[in-house]
Design a protein around this motif. Structure first.
Motif, short mmCIF file in Angstrom:
data_model
loop_
_atom_site.label_atom_id
_atom_site.label_comp_id
_atom_site.label_asym_id
_atom_site.label_seq_id
_atom_site.Cartn_x
_atom_site.Cartn_y
_atom_site.Cartn_z
N LEU A 181 -15.90 -6.72 4.30
CA LEU A 181 -15.96 -5.68 3.28
C LEU A 181 -15.25 -6.05 1.98
CD1 LEU A 181 -15.40 -2.41 5.31
CD2 LEU A 181 -17.48 -3.69 4.93
N SER A 182 -14.48 -7.14 1.96
CA SER A 182 -13.73 -7.52 0.75
C SER A 182 -12.76 -6.46 0.31
CB SER A 182 -14.68 -7.81 -0.42
OG SER A 182 -15.21 -9.09 -0.26
N VAL B 247 -17.36 12.79 4.78
CA VAL B 247 -17.61 11.36 4.99
C VAL B 247 -16.61 10.81 6.01
CG1 VAL B 247 -17.71 9.08 3.91
CG2 VAL B 247 -18.51 11.09 2.67
N THR B 248 -15.32 11.03 5.77
CA THR B 248 -14.28 10.65 6.72
C THR B 248 -13.32 11.83 6.81
OG1 THR B 248 -13.06 9.65 4.90
CG2 THR B 248 -14.38 8.18 6.22
N MET C 104 -10.53 13.34 7.21
CA MET C 104 -9.11 13.07 7.44
C MET C 104 -8.45 12.98 6.07
SD MET C 104 -9.16 9.01 8.15
CE MET C 104 -9.79 7.89 6.95
N ASP D 73 -0.88 5.33 4.46
CA ASP D 73 -2.19 4.74 4.80
C ASP D 73 -2.53 4.85 6.28
OD1 ASP D 73 -0.61 2.78 5.94
OD2 ASP D 73 -1.54 1.10 4.91
N LEU E 107 -24.60 -3.43 3.60
CA LEU E 107 -23.89 -3.39 4.87
C LEU E 107 -24.87 -3.55 6.03
CD1 LEU E 107 -21.34 -0.50 4.22
CD2 LEU E 107 -20.83 -2.92 4.46
N ALA F 133 -10.90 5.91 -3.01
CA ALA F 133 -10.96 4.46 -3.22
C ALA F 133 -11.78 4.05 -4.44
CB ALA F 133 -11.46 3.76 -1.96
N SER G 204 -7.86 1.77 7.51
CA SER G 204 -7.98 3.22 7.69
C SER G 204 -8.63 3.55 9.04
CB SER G 204 -8.80 3.84 6.56
OG SER G 204 -10.16 3.91 6.92
N PRO H 214 -20.07 -10.58 -0.10
CA PRO H 214 -19.39 -9.28 -0.16
C PRO H 214 -18.69 -9.01 -1.49
CG PRO H 214 -18.28 -10.75 1.38
CD PRO H 214 -19.57 -11.40 1.01
N GLY I 24 0.83 -1.21 0.00
CA GLY I 24 0.00 0.00 0.00
C GLY I 24 0.85 1.25 0.00
N TYR J 25 -8.79 -1.55 2.35
CA TYR J 25 -8.70 -0.11 2.47
C TYR J 25 -9.75 0.57 1.62
CZ TYR J 25 -6.68 4.52 2.30
OH TYR J 25 -6.48 5.86 2.38
N ASP J 26 -10.77 1.13 2.22
CA ASP J 26 -11.78 1.93 1.54
C ASP J 26 -12.45 2.76 2.62
OD1 ASP J 26 -14.01 3.02 0.35
OD2 ASP J 26 -14.41 1.27 -0.89
N PRO J 27 -11.87 3.95 2.93
CA PRO J 27 -12.34 4.70 4.10
C PRO J 27 -13.86 4.88 4.16
CG PRO J 27 -10.37 5.72 3.24
CD PRO J 27 -10.73 4.63 2.27
N ALA J 28 -14.47 5.27 3.03
CA ALA J 28 -15.91 5.56 3.07
C ALA J 28 -16.72 4.30 3.41
CB ALA J 28 -16.36 6.14 1.73
N LYS J 29 -16.31 3.18 2.84
CA LYS J 29 -17.02 1.93 3.08
C LYS J 29 -16.81 1.46 4.53
CE LYS J 29 -17.53 -2.46 0.60
NZ LYS J 29 -16.91 -3.23 -0.48
N ASP K 141 -4.08 8.41 1.90
CA ASP K 141 -3.80 8.20 0.48
C ASP K 141 -4.98 7.52 -0.21
OD1 ASP K 141 -1.34 9.30 0.65
OD2 ASP K 141 -0.26 7.58 -0.16
N ARG K 142 -5.28 7.93 -1.41
CA ARG K 142 -6.33 7.33 -2.22
C ARG K 142 -7.64 7.21 -1.44
NH1 ARG K 142 -3.79 2.06 -4.57
NH2 ARG K 142 -2.65 2.09 -2.65
N ILE K 143 -8.01 8.30 -0.80
CA ILE K 143 -9.16 8.28 0.12
C ILE K 143 -10.47 8.01 -0.63
CG2 ILE K 143 -9.52 10.80 0.01
CD1 ILE K 143 -10.10 10.63 3.04
N ARG L 287 -14.11 5.76 -6.22
CA ARG L 287 -15.47 6.28 -6.43
C ARG L 287 -15.57 7.05 -7.74
NH1 ARG L 287 -15.26 3.96 -2.37
NH2 ARG L 287 -16.74 3.81 -0.67
#
Lengths: 359, 308
Positions: A194-195, B210-211, B213, A45, B255, B220, A224, B267, A41, A198-202, B216-218, B222
């Protein structure tokens, strides 16, 4: 000094270095020993890769100008890893750490063709004369935070934001739940897969969903700090993952399981310097300080702090194994008899959940 | 399922939908003018990091959103120079923009990892925003309402105004528009800039709301969902709004259903659902007998050179 590379720069440099004959780092005694790292990564991170990079920096600082560490971040788990490993070796790195499970096949393949370079692979099981493996007993830390969760939870329901159902994650869930049920026999752990690592929103949405289902303490095995932020916002408690994340959620962050790879890295570098490097499998935990428990939140009651410390100290002393029978799985089958301790092999292949886990 | 959880699900899905709606809307307008900008993810990341750094240094979150929109716009102009002025391949340029944005944001944000900022408060007073039931409508920050208002404005602009008609004309037939005397490249620049500003805003919604902070690659990936959404909507703003909320609902409901102890889907399926939904929507649209094509602007992705 540390040289910061990314994959593209490395590829550009590879053409030039390929023209040079491979000398080996020890051919010239005056040169610093070169040590390479590949990360799955980004170093930013704030989780797993970040922890490896902190250890790399500590190793660099420990030896000063006697070594030179390099790293390549965001290396995909697959054929690309092989190329990056080869190039690190060609650049003269005598010791190379491949820090993710998915680099296993690539590392094994490259190690065979480059017998003079020492390779170290994290969390895998393939070894060779110049390929060692290392891992950390994170599950020991899970037992400590499970104890805290069991005592701090009012609803008796813990939420667990999980990545992939591999043994590493499954044993963490089980140790967390076993420890929590020791202090609160009715404790339940709700697991959400979550599969993704790293996916902050999820991760944040998963924490919300768990909170709405009654979980008042949330832990995670994703990378995260997003779930902790949800806890902070909703006035719940949570734990940091891989790094101390208290700066993100000062009220919610009770403690964290901190990965401290530095002692291992420093030791292995020394072994190469002394010509005593041997292959093997190292699985260190709380005792060797590879797994650390971050400072407790001051808001945590003293009896909880003490209970957590007791579990930690008993594991360090070897008087407590986090997975000790009687243990039944969540389908009712007994897995460990009274007093029986889980072997390392059982942990490494764990694919069942203890009683109290809702997955 | 209790009412409280139902409200919570709706509120979570609205927040999940808002950034993909914003980014999708910007891309929709750009594509309507005939420009395919695959750099949405990169522009979102540039916006996310610029917004976070600004909010972090000034302590004023609205400034973060403003700078994020500006940063996204600047990133899109970079695309514009390469793809519109120089005439580079749009697909390649867009992909390059994503790679560039990912790297740049990672570099710029390195010193801000592990810090946080305060979110924008709800737009409406606490009596409404904190009400156990009315919060479902009034409990969001200004960006959520802005995203819906912008959808409305874009739909009206594209379908009921003369400049909107010209923009569509440029996307449908650049040569004709040019022949009539419209400045094709200028119009495309404006559309791309609008797309960039909204992508920047969308990215900042992740790092500021949303978060809150920087990591990196926040976003993800989208940005890619937003791109899929534009196709899903068949280039209609209202359908885009609907699609964003459907995508948000799919992600959120899954979820929640699993947290409640039953899984609708494994998932791995969940991760591919937005893309699967796009493929299905495309198939359905293509099968309608009255329309043989997918309503895509005819000049989408084509390089325009005056006099060529």
């Amino acid at each position: 000094m540390a040289a910061i590379l990314d994959r593209r720069m490395l590829l550009a440099g590879a053409g030039a270095s390929a023209a040079l004959p491979y000398l080996g780092a020890r051919a010239l005694a005056a040169d610093p020993l070169k040590v390479g790292f590949i990360y799955v990564g980004p170093v930013g991170d704030f989780g797993y890769t970040h922890a490896h990079d902190v250890a790399r920096k500590k190793t660099q600082d420990f030896y000063g100008d006697k070594i030179k560490t390099n790293y390549v971040e965001n290396v995909p788990e697959g054929p690309d890893a092989e190329r990056v490993l080869r190039q690190l070796a060609q650049e003269g790195n005598a010791l190379i750490f491949a820090t993710s499970f998915g680099f296993m096949n690539a590392t094994a393949k490259v190690a065979k063709t480059l017998p003079k370079v020492y390779f170290e692979h994290a969390t895998g099981y393939m070894r060779g004369p110049n390929l060692a493996t290392y891992n950390a007993r994170f599950y020991e830390g899970r037992a400590v935070i499970g104890t805290i969760a069991g005592m701090m939870s009012k609803t008796g329901v813990g939420g667990y934001v999980a990545s992939f159902p591999i043994p590493e994650v499954v044993m963490g869930i089980n140790c967390f739940t076993l420890a929590a049920r020791k202090v609160n026999p009715k404790f339940q752990t709700k697991v959400l897969w979550l599969s993704t690592w790293y996916d902050p929103a999820k991760e944040a949405d998963a924490a919300k969903a768990l909170a709405d289902q009654g979980a008042d303490i949330i832990t995670q095995h994703t990378d995260s700090p997003a779930p902790l932020q949800v806890c902070e916002q909703k006035g719940l408690y949570g734990f940091g993952q891989a790094s101390d994340m208290s700066s993100i959620a000062p009220k919610a962050h009770l403690t964290a399981i901190v990965d401290n790879w530095a002692p291992y890295y420093i030791g292995r570098v020394k072994a190469v310097m002394d010509n005593t490097w041997k292959t093997g499998d190292t699985w260190w935990g709380l005792k060797q300080d590879t797994v650390q428990i971050a400072p407790y939140n001051p808001a945590m009651p003293d009896n909880v702090k003490k209970a957590a410390d007791d579990v930690k100290n008993a594991i360090i002393a070897g008087t407590l194994h986090p997975v000790t029978g009687p243990v039944s799985d969540n389908k009712g089958t007994q897995r460990l008899k009274d007093g029986e301790k889980a072997t390392d092999e059982m942990l490494e292949k764990m694919d069942w959940y203890v009683e109290g886990v809702q997955s | 399922m209790s009412l409280e959880i139902a409200i919570s699900i709706v509120m979570t899905l609205v927040i999940a939908a808002t950034p993909i709606l914003l980014a999708g809307l910007g891309e929709l307008v750009a594509e309507k003018s005939g420009v395919l900008n695959l750099g949405v993810e990169g522009m979102m990341l540039v916006g996310a990091v610029a917004g976070f750094i600004t909010a972090s240094l000034t302590g004023f979150t609205p400034a973060g959103y403003a700078v994020a929109a500006l940063a996204g716009l600047c990133a899109s102009l970079l695309f514009g120079v390469l793809a519109l002025t120089i005439g580079a391949n749009q697909v390649a340029t867009g992909l390059a923009l994503t790679i560039f944005g990912t790297g740049l944001s990672s570099l710029a944000g390195a010193g801000f990892v592990g810090t946080t900022i305060t979110r924008l408060p709800a737009l409406f007073p606490q009596g409404l925003a904190g009400h156990p039931i009315f919060r479902i409508v009034f409990g969001y920050d200004v960006i959520v309402y802005l995203s819906v208002a912008l959808t409305l404005a874009a739909a009206w602009f594209l379908n009921h105004t003369r400049p909107g008609l010209i923009l569509r004309c440029v996307g449908e037939s650049d040569a004709s528009a040019h022949a009539i005397g419209y400045p094709v490249t200028v119009i495309r620049y404006l559309a791309v800039a609008f797309g960039g500003a909204l992508a920047g805003l969308a990215g900042a919604y992740y790092s500021l709301a949303v978060t809150p902070m920087w990591a990196d690659r926040i976003t993800a990936g989208r940005g890619w969902i937003a791109l899929a959404l534009v196709v899903f909507s068949s280039w209609r703003p209202w359908r885009l709004l609907l699609g964003a909320y459907i995508f948000g609902a799919v992600m959120t409901l899954e979820l929640y259903s699993k947290a409640a102890g039953f899984a609708l889907l494994p998932p791995e399926m969940l991760a591919m659902l937005p893309y699967l939904a796009t493929v299905v929507a495309l198939a359905v649209i293509a099968m309608r007998p009255s329309r043989g094509r997918l309503d895509a602007p005819r000049c989408l992705g084509k390089t325009f050179r005056a006099g060529a």
